[in-house]
Design an enzyme around this catalytic site. Structure first.
Site, PDB file in Angstrom:
ATOM      1  N   GLY A  64       0.801  -1.216   0.000  1.00 31.89           N
ATOM      2  CA  GLY A  64       0.000   0.000   0.000  1.00 31.89           C
ATOM      3  C   GLY A  64       0.830   1.260   0.000  1.00 31.89           C
ATOM      4  N   SER A 176      -8.543  -7.720   1.717  1.00 36.89           N
ATOM      5  CA  SER A 176      -8.907  -6.306   1.665  1.00 36.89           C
ATOM      6  C   SER A 176     -10.420  -6.182   1.818  1.00 36.89           C
ATOM      7  CB  SER A 176      -8.475  -5.682   0.339  1.00 36.89           C
ATOM      8  OG  SER A 176      -9.050  -4.393   0.196  1.00 36.89           O
ATOM      9  N   ASN A 247      -4.472  -7.645   7.521  1.00 37.46           N
ATOM     10  CA  ASN A 247      -4.950  -6.517   6.726  1.00 37.46           C
ATOM     11  C   ASN A 247      -5.681  -5.538   7.657  1.00 37.46           C
ATOM     12  OD1 ASN A 247      -5.801  -5.011   4.354  1.00 37.46           O
ATOM     13  ND2 ASN A 247      -5.638  -6.922   3.216  1.00 37.46           N
ATOM     14  N   GLY A 269      -3.454   1.385  11.478  1.00 38.02           N
ATOM     15  CA  GLY A 269      -2.815   2.229  12.473  1.00 38.02           C
ATOM     16  C   GLY A 269      -2.990   1.686  13.878  1.00 38.02           C
TER      17      GLY A 269
END
Length: 337
Positions: A64, A176, A247, A269
């Site tokens: 990413g 995803s 993920n 995060g």
């Protein structure tokens, strides 16, 4: 301190634009000022073997950061032990409508619904060929949005065939949350069919090129214990080389009331740290050290990196932590794990 000043300026921009400009700046060569602030710290040599490959150290980029492999050389200067590019698909696609990336600043989180925007596998191959990086490049692959779930394995096989000679390892992205029904590939017959066919293709290409390229499966953090145990059994059965955990998550409960918390997409995060680490712990027990784990999700400090490793990860990856803490986080982690 210098990065936090830069971050204030970057955070005035829309996240996707800030990401693009940061990478473009990284890619500019011979900037002594930039070198002084970001490349100065000495990184200790800490080679480690995983998947039959020798990595310069345990810390790599998560997929990413560099979807199309345009910034491999620039990222390698920051000290990463390996670079994972992608996610790429057989054909180019634009992804979901913008805006599609949102910061949760107070929680050091990011929500994205990018949708596998990329320039396609052929473009990625050209970029890998142009790069000077001699370390390990992982290539993360996915299916095109236009490809039905029933035919999705074909997209992975196309990508594996094309990238095989240029990848250090190949990561299969079936987790995803931003491609409709993609996560269904983690279950039942669809999962077994996927593993069987990609393993068969790997064996064919190994025989053809006399080169063994490991394959890793990237999974979701939103799986139950039973689902993780079932996945582990199949990974062992089909002799998959590694599992990447995890993920982004669809669980936004930790963000209640915060700006952008209601945006759709996968959350990464710091809010993901506990969930992804718990997934690693469960996998570590169920895999019984038969398959290595690459840990990713919420690493923003030396301690959070150590938590991933202590829970069972052999290698780790970062992305959001880099956004919030800058390149010096890389060196801190590598020198203390």
């Amino acid at each position: 301190m210098f990065y936090y000043f830069i971050r204030k300026l970057l955070f005035l921009l829309e996240p996707e634009k800030a990401h693009f400009l940061t990478l473009k700046y990284l890619n500019i060569k011979n900037i002594q000022f930039f070198d002084f602030f970001f490349y100065k710290t000495i990184i200790l040599s800490k080679k480690i073997k995983c998947m039959g490959l020798i990595f310069d150290n345990k810390l790599g980029t998560a997929a990413g950061i560099d979807k199309n492999g345009e910034y491999i050389d620039a990222l390698s200067k920051l000290g990463f032990g390996f670079i994972e590019v992608g996610t790429v698909t057989p054909l180019p696609q634009v992804g979901n409508p913008k805006p599609r990336m949102f910061r949760i600043v107070s929680m050091e989180g990011i929500i994205n619904r990018m949708g596998f925007n990329n320039l396609g596998i052929d473009n990625l191959i050209r970029n890998i060929k142009k790069s000077n990086f001699k370390g390990i490049i992982g290539v993360n692959i996915g299916k095109n949005k236009s490809t039905s779930l029933e035919n999705s394995v074909d997209d992975y096989l196309i990508c594996i065939e094309k990238i095989y000679c240029y990848a250090g390892y190949i990561a299969i992205n079936i987790s995803s949350p931003n491609t409709t029904n993609l996560r269904n590939l983690q279950y039942g017959i669809l999962f077994k069919k996927l593993l069987y066919k990609i393993k068969k293709k790997q064996k064919e290409l190994h025989k053809k090129y006399l080169k063994y390229v490991p394959i890793a499966i990237k999974i979701s953090p939103d799986l139950s214990i039973k689902e993780l145990v079932d996945i582990s059994k199949q990974l062992i059965r089909y002799k998959i080389d590694a599992v990447i955990a995890t993920n982004t998550t669809l669980d936004h409960s930790s963000l209640f009331g915060l700006k952008n918390s209601s945006e759709q997409g996968g959350l990464s995060g710091l809010p993901l740290q506990k969930k992804s680490t718990n997934t690693i712990s469960i996998l570590s027990k169920s895999l019984q050290k038969k398959i290595p784990i690459i840990g990713v999700g919420g690493i923003n400090s030396i301690n959070s990196a150590k938590e991933k490793i202590e829970s069972g990860a052999t290698l780790i990856q970062i992305y959001s932590g880099l956004v919030y803490h800058g390149p010096k986080l890389i060196k801190k982690i590598i020198n203390h794990i």
